[in-house]
Design a protein around this motif. Structure first.
Motif, PDB file in Angstrom:
ATOM      1  N   GLY A  24      25.220  25.653  14.401  1.00 48.29           N
ATOM      2  CA  GLY A  24      24.671  26.617  13.468  1.00 48.29           C
ATOM      3  C   GLY A  24      25.748  27.397  12.759  1.00 48.29           C
ATOM      4  O   GLY A  24      25.455  28.273  11.965  1.00 48.29           O
ATOM      5  N   PRO A  74      21.606  23.913  19.704  1.00 48.15           N
ATOM      6  CA  PRO A  74      21.123  24.072  18.330  1.00 48.15           C
ATOM      7  C   PRO A  74      20.462  25.425  18.114  1.00 48.15           C
ATOM      8  O   PRO A  74      19.574  25.838  18.862  1.00 48.15           O
ATOM      9  CB  PRO A  74      20.110  22.926  18.179  1.00 48.15           C
ATOM     10  CG  PRO A  74      20.572  21.894  19.152  1.00 48.15           C
ATOM     11  CD  PRO A  74      21.130  22.656  20.310  1.00 48.15           C
ATOM     12  N   GLY A  75      20.945  26.133  17.100  1.00 50.54           N
ATOM     13  CA  GLY A  75      20.381  27.416  16.747  1.00 50.54           C
ATOM     14  C   GLY A  75      20.779  28.558  17.657  1.00 50.54           C
ATOM     15  O   GLY A  75      20.390  29.706  17.421  1.00 50.54           O
ATOM     16  N   GLN A  76      21.553  28.290  18.694  1.00 46.90           N
ATOM     17  CA  GLN A  76      21.928  29.330  19.655  1.00 46.90           C
ATOM     18  C   GLN A  76      23.438  29.539  19.735  1.00 46.90           C
ATOM     19  O   GLN A  76      23.894  30.594  20.148  1.00 46.90           O
ATOM     20  CB  GLN A  76      21.407  28.969  21.054  1.00 46.90           C
ATOM     21  CG  GLN A  76      19.887  28.893  21.160  1.00 46.90           C
ATOM     22  CD  GLN A  76      19.238  30.245  20.959  1.00 46.90           C
ATOM     23  OE1 GLN A  76      19.770  31.280  21.358  1.00 46.90           O
ATOM     24  NE2 GLN A  76      18.074  30.248  20.313  1.00 46.90           N
TER      25      GLN A  76
END
Length: 290
Positions: free
Chosen positions: A57, A16-18
């Motif tokens: 993301g 998540p987010g990466q």
């Protein structure tokens, strides 16, 4: 674009987010720069749509022109990015071409299996499950017209009679892998796989075991058959499966090019504990002169 799939043991992880990461078969994590290609699209391509993309993301709709086919230059750039990623995965050994199919580590290897059914039956299943071809025999014939196998495995649910394996000890000198196991009372002995001249043979193991015990005369007499009948405990389904798994693991290591072994293992049939000892070949010596 050629279809590809993840190699065995490789996983794609969405962080998540990466974005996207690769977990290698050894447990190492590597971050992936997907560029203009959507991480979810990379996952879908390499898992044939059966992956779990998760929260990367990324918004696949951002590549709408490529998905809908409008804007050929954008689509070509997007497809080229994805193809480049797949090629990079291939260069790193993380994907296998679809046309290769699934090949086990023993694929292309012929293994002759001899001995007692309680051990040879599970061993046969495991070798075949790993892609190997199994031939059964009751003895080593050594006929010139026969195609030599890649390996021979001999399994006994009893002590090995004196001299039984003398001929088979010559197999490594002919380039044939040689693996064996036998039972003495409540202990199963799994001897090292020999694959080349100078590797540990059954004769080497016997000499080393005689040298390691003060009861060498008694042990030699036991092997020669000067004892009462063996009454077990014989192999159970569990101990036979464990023994067959260990033998199959030795074959897989040999097929991977790791050659012979110097590991003598003992399986306690009462509690299935396994221990191992290093054993070395016995150097040839000149005969005694009078």
């Amino acid at each position: 674009m050629a279809t590809a799939r993840l190699a065995p043991g490789v996983a794609l992880v969405t962080v998540p987010g990466q974005g996207l990461a690769v977990r290698t078969p050894d447990g190492e994590f590597l971050r992936v720069d997907t560029g203009t290609a959507a991480p979810d699209a990379v996952v879908a391509h390499l898992t044939r749509g059966h992956g779990r993309p998760g929260a990367t993301g990324a918004d696949p709709s951002a590549h709408g022109p490529a998905a809908t086919g409008s804007g050929s230059s954008v689509a070509g750039s997007y497809d080229g990015e994805l193809e480049g990623l797949v090629a990079a995965f291939g260069d790193a050994g993380f994907v296998a071409p679809e046309e290769d199919g699934v090949r086990g580590p023993l694929a292309g290897r012929t293994v002759v299996v001899l001995g007692d059914d309680v051990l040879t039956e599970p061993l046969t299943r495991f070798v075949q499950a790993e892609g190997g071809e199994v031939r059964h025999a009751t003895r080593l014939t050594g006929q010139p017209e026969e195609t030599p196998p890649d390996a021979v495995v001999w399994c006994l649910d009893s002590p090995a009679p004196h001299g039984l394996w003398d001929d088979a000890d010559r197999l490594p000198a002919r380039g044939v892998g040689w693996l064996r196991c036998h039972r003495e009372g409540a202990t199963a002995w799994l001897e090292p796989l020999a694959a080349a001249p100078g590797d540990v043979t059954s004769a080497d193991v016997r000499l080393r075991r005689l040298a390691a015990t003060p009861a060498h005369r008694e042990l030699a007499a036991y092997w020669a058959g000067s004892c009462t009948d063996d009454t077990g405990p014989s192999h159970t389904a569990a101990s036979a499966a464990l023994t067959a798994c260990l033998l199959t693991a030795d074959l897989i290591a040999w097929a991977a090019g790791r050659g012979g072994s110097r590991r003598l293992r003992r399986v306690d049939l009462r509690d299935l504990t396994v221990d191992e000892h290093t054993v070395l070949p016995v150097p040839a010596v000149a005969p005694l002169t009078r």
